[in-house]
Design an enzyme around this catalytic site. Structure first.
Site, PDB file in Angstrom:
ATOM      1  N   LYS A 246       4.229 -25.760  18.610  1.00  0.00           N
ATOM      2  CA  LYS A 246       4.694 -27.213  18.051  1.00  0.00           C
ATOM      3  C   LYS A 246       3.453 -27.707  18.959  1.00  0.00           C
ATOM      4  O   LYS A 246       3.370 -27.727  19.772  1.00  0.00           O
ATOM      5  CB  LYS A 246       6.132 -27.428  18.970  1.00  0.00           C
TER       6      LYS A 246
ATOM      7  N   SER B 148      12.372 -33.817  16.344  1.00  0.00           N
ATOM      8  CA  SER B 148      10.938 -34.033  16.186  1.00  0.00           C
ATOM      9  C   SER B 148       9.714 -32.736  16.219  1.00  0.00           C
ATOM     10  O   SER B 148       8.867 -33.063  15.604  1.00  0.00           O
ATOM     11  CB  SER B 148      10.010 -34.304  17.503  1.00  0.00           C
TER      12      SER B 148
ATOM     13  N   SER C 193      15.669 -31.812  18.609  1.00  0.00           N
ATOM     14  CA  SER C 193      14.402 -31.637  17.608  1.00  0.00           C
ATOM     15  C   SER C 193      13.652 -29.933  17.598  1.00  0.00           C
ATOM     16  O   SER C 193      13.142 -29.988  17.062  1.00  0.00           O
ATOM     17  CB  SER C 193      13.326 -32.229  18.967  1.00  0.00           C
TER      18      SER C 193
END
Length: 471
Positions: A78, A153, A177
């Site tokens: 990420k 996210s 997330s």
């Protein structure tokens, strides 16, 4: 067989036996990254570096050196996880040119375990949102239906794993997330106990709830990643000194015989779309058929959890971004800028009351977990919504705020600091994935992984692949 269809355990064995080369595996991943560009899953692809590391991994094997099960395995990160010298934007124009001078602890540990960083994945800006709608790098799209959102996210990480563009991925989880995109992309994702994994070198959202977590196709693969990067880190003041376990060993021969499964009264199966409720109930039956026992538990004050979650997750990010928000507000997306501005308007008393409630709720959850081994509920009360939606209908004809609805179930372990994971457990009538959430006691990641692995041994939901790209 396409190497991207393999799990990490099988790919690792083939690499060890020299039936599969890290070079070929990296090339297959890079080809898949290129083929899934339409999903906007990646912000940066480290093709040259990945190829160079793959060659080095191959040379080590030829020389008789084998680092471990992640040796030569391509992993996606990420884009809020810092890598020395590499672009790390956190999905924002604010950090469009940001290149950290050091590796995040999780990156250092993955590299030491032999993993190959394939690229940095797209995300909801600064991790402050659950849809991965990104105005700067393009909204991430679900590979199950390109017109729908993949959750966030860590949406790009979820898509990377689901499509095979990475054998596994690293995400971060504040209000859900890791678990949200795991549920919506049909993969497995674990939120560890707060402090189990170091946050050093990770751009924060709300520091009292942030944690790094593994995302992969199976519980077994998640266990391999957790083995690599769990543990105390003196660089992170929030890092726990509680001993780790051998997580991979915990899932080798999983059993749920005698396992006490808790359903929270008026919560675990309440206010969900019919397809979600049916899938979770069927998952429960599968576990009961394997010898688990179902028990009702009570968490008397659970109804305030979303409000408290949103209060804390508004105030803490606004503190971190206060200066930058004043200096370059134009570089934030509209939704994140509004959330950060709103967070600055919260009275201190609201934040402190939310923290008081948080402590009380944790006490009640720990009391419930004394009676059961794991608490079960859906990961999300709904399946993937169309791109750009800001509301969702859980009860037909009744629109609800997307952010609050997203946190209906994932916010509970986030707020109380407990470990939780999402496991694929079915599909709705449109073929969209549904996730089962398992919540455990503090530092009981091995127990959650064991339950998930036993469920996956009895089902094949985690093995199903999305229609995009066609393979």
């Amino acid at each position: 067989m396409n190497p991207l269809d393999l799990d990490i355990i099988t790919a690792s064995k083939q690499i060890d036996d020299r039936d599969l080369s890290p070079v070929d595996l990296v090339e297959a991943c890079l080809d898949r990254v290129d083929r899934v560009k339409e999903t906007n899953a990646f912000i940066t692809v480290n093709a040259d570096e990945a190829r160079a590391v793959a060659r080095a991994c191959t040379d080590l094997i030829a020389a008789g050196y084998r680092i471990g099960p992640l040796h030569g395995i391509p992993i996606a990160l990420k884009d809020n996880v810092g890598v020395a010298g590499q672009l790390t934007t956190a999905g924002s124009a604010v950090l469009a040119d940001h290149r950290p001078t050091y590796d995040a602890t999780v990156v250092r540990k993955l590299r030491a375990a032999g993993a190959i960083i394939i690229g940095k994945t797209n995300m909801h800006e600064f991790a402050w949102g659950g849809t991965s709608a990104n105005p700067h790098y393009g909204s991430v799209k679900s590979p199950w239906d390109l017109s729908r959102m993949p959750g966030g996210s860590s949406g790009g990480s979820g898509v990377a794993v689901a499509t095979g563009a990475g054998m596994a991925a690293v995400g971060t989880d504040t209000g859900g997330s890791v678990r949200l995109p795991s549920s919506l992309n049909g993969i497995t994702g674990l939120r560890p106990t707060i402090g189990r994994v170091s946050n050093y070198g990770v751009i924060p959202l709300a520091w009292t709830m942030d944690t790094v977590g593994p995302m992969a196709r199976s519980a077994q693969d998640c266990a391999i990643l957790l083995d690599a990067f769990a543990g105390h880190d003196p660089n992170d003041p929030g890092s726990s000194t509680a001993p780790t376990e051998h997580y991979s060993a915990a899932v080798r021969h999983p059993s749920v015989a005698g396992l006490r499964i808790g359903l929270i009264d008026d919560y675990s199966l309440t206010h969900v779309q019919p397809s979600v409720g049916a899938a979770v109930e069927q998952a429960l039956r599968t576990l009961l058929e394997q010898g688990a026992v179902q028990t009702a538990v009570q968490v008397p004050d659970i109804e305030g959890n979303i409000s408290a979650q949103l209060t804390i997750e508004a105030a803490e990010p606004s503190t971190y971004h206060q200066r930058t928000l004043r200096e370059q507000p134009q570089n934030y997306g509209d939704d994140v800028r509004l959330l950060l501005q709103t967070g600055e308007l919260l009275p201190a008393v609201h934040y402190l009351q939310a923290q008081r409630y948080r402590a009380m709720l944790r006490t009640q959850m720990l009391a419930a977990l004394e009676r059961v081994d794991v608490i079960v509920c859906p990961t999300l009360p709904f399946t993937a919504t169309p791109l750009g939606e800001t509301t969702v209908e859980i009860d037909a004809g009744v629109p609800e705020d997307m952010l609050a609805a997203i946190m209906q179930f994932t916010g509970l372990p986030s707020l109380t600091g407990l470990p939780a994971m999402s496991v694929p457990c079915g599909f709705d009538d449109a073929g969209l994935p549904i996730g089962l959430q398992l919540i455990g006691r503090p530092f009981a990641e091995a127990s959650l992984l064991r339950v998930a692995a036993a469920f996956q041994n009895a089902t094949d939901f985690h093995r199903r692949q999305p229609p995009f790209p066609a393979v």
